[in-house]
Design a protein around this motif. Structure first.
Motif, short mmCIF file in Angstrom:
data_model
loop_
_atom_site.label_atom_id
_atom_site.label_comp_id
_atom_site.label_asym_id
_atom_site.label_seq_id
_atom_site.Cartn_x
_atom_site.Cartn_y
_atom_site.Cartn_z
N GLU A 75 0.84 -1.20 0.00
CA GLU A 75 0.00 0.00 0.00
C GLU A 75 0.87 1.25 0.00
OE1 GLU A 75 -2.62 -0.60 3.33
OE2 GLU A 75 -3.79 -2.10 2.25
N LYS A 76 1.96 1.24 0.79
CA LYS A 76 2.88 2.38 0.82
C LYS A 76 3.54 2.59 -0.54
CE LYS A 76 5.61 3.07 4.58
NZ LYS A 76 6.52 2.66 5.66
N LEU A 77 3.79 1.50 -1.25
CA LEU A 77 4.40 1.59 -2.58
C LEU A 77 3.39 1.99 -3.65
CD1 LEU A 77 6.61 -1.64 -2.53
CD2 LEU A 77 7.36 0.72 -2.22
N GLY A 78 2.12 2.11 -3.24
CA GLY A 78 1.09 2.50 -4.20
C GLY A 78 0.57 1.35 -5.02
N VAL A 79 0.75 0.11 -4.51
CA VAL A 79 0.30 -1.09 -5.22
C VAL A 79 -0.56 -1.92 -4.26
CG1 VAL A 79 1.05 -2.98 -6.71
CG2 VAL A 79 2.60 -1.09 -6.27
N PRO A 80 -1.70 -1.38 -3.84
CA PRO A 80 -2.51 -2.13 -2.87
C PRO A 80 -2.99 -3.46 -3.45
CG PRO A 80 -3.75 -0.26 -3.74
CD PRO A 80 -2.35 -0.16 -4.29
N LYS A 81 -3.00 -4.47 -2.61
CA LYS A 81 -3.43 -5.81 -3.02
C LYS A 81 -4.41 -6.34 -1.98
CE LYS A 81 -0.63 -6.21 -6.53
NZ LYS A 81 -1.15 -6.25 -7.87
N GLU A 125 10.05 -0.58 -7.53
CA GLU A 125 10.20 0.33 -6.40
C GLU A 125 11.61 0.86 -6.33
OE1 GLU A 125 11.35 0.75 -2.90
OE2 GLU A 125 10.03 2.44 -3.02
N GLY A 126 12.58 0.07 -6.73
CA GLY A 126 13.97 0.48 -6.67
C GLY A 126 14.39 1.35 -7.84
N LYS A 127 13.56 1.43 -8.85
CA LYS A 127 13.90 2.23 -10.03
C LYS A 127 13.14 3.54 -10.00
CE LYS A 127 15.34 -1.47 -12.96
NZ LYS A 127 16.05 -2.09 -11.94
N GLY A 128 13.70 4.54 -10.63
CA GLY A 128 13.02 5.84 -10.73
C GLY A 128 13.28 6.40 -12.10
N LYS A 134 10.65 8.42 -7.89
CA LYS A 134 9.75 7.48 -8.53
C LYS A 134 8.59 8.27 -9.13
CE LYS A 134 9.37 5.18 -4.70
NZ LYS A 134 10.19 5.03 -3.63
N PRO A 135 7.95 7.71 -10.14
CA PRO A 135 6.80 8.40 -10.70
C PRO A 135 5.75 8.59 -9.61
CG PRO A 135 7.29 6.39 -11.95
CD PRO A 135 8.23 6.45 -10.79
N THR A 136 5.12 9.74 -9.58
CA THR A 136 4.11 10.00 -8.56
C THR A 136 2.71 9.93 -9.11
OG1 THR A 136 4.30 12.36 -8.99
CG2 THR A 136 5.63 11.46 -7.17
N ARG A 137 2.59 9.87 -10.43
CA ARG A 137 1.27 9.80 -11.04
C ARG A 137 1.37 9.01 -12.33
NH1 ARG A 137 1.84 13.74 -14.94
NH2 ARG A 137 3.29 15.37 -14.41
#
Length: 148
Positions: A75-81, A125-128, A134-137
């Protein structure tokens, strides 16, 4: 909590963290000495990076990543499951042998050739964009006429 108990609790936390650091370093040493991984590029740096990420995911500091810790981190990574999806990720990472992900399972997953969903998320997550962000949108919407 009186300050004496706080100091005792802080000391205990420090001891537990040191023990966890020793355990993770020991697992890293096993991988560094394992002939199966001798040709792996940047193995030492990768293992150090995996260790930092694992500690970040181990929210309850118990030494394993459990379902709720993994769910919160995703969820913190923006990938809720969903719970079911997270359970499937844990089963993929452990080969179905456990309900939690040990550090050894985590490293095997990250070094493995199979692209588990969790591994792909961790790699993303490790890439930007090259400057550490990291992309924000999501990307801007485009219409069909703007495509090459």
């Amino acid at each position: 909590m009186p300050s004496g108990q706080q100091a005792q609790g802080g000391k205990m936390f420090g001891i537990l963290k040191a023990q966890q650091e020793e355990r993770l370093a020991s697992v890293n040493k096993e991988f560094l000495e394992d002939q199966k991984y001798k040709d792996e590029e940047n193995l030492a740096e990768n293992l150090e990076s995996f260790k930092k990420k694992y500690v970040e995911f181990d929210l309850n500091d118990q030494g394993d990543i459990d379902l709720m810790s993994l769910k919160q981190m995703l969820e913190k990574l923006g990938v809720p499951k969903t719970h079911l999806e997270v359970k499937k990720m844990i089963a993929e990472a452990t080969g179905g042998s456990s309900e939690t992900i040990s550090y050894r399972n985590f490293v095997i997953m990250m070094l493995g050739k199979r692209s588990t969903v969790l591994r792909l998320i961790m790699m993303f997550e490790g890439k930007g964009d090259g400057n550490g962000s990291k992309p924000t949108r999501p990307p801007a919407k485009r219409d069909i006429s703007s495509l090459p």
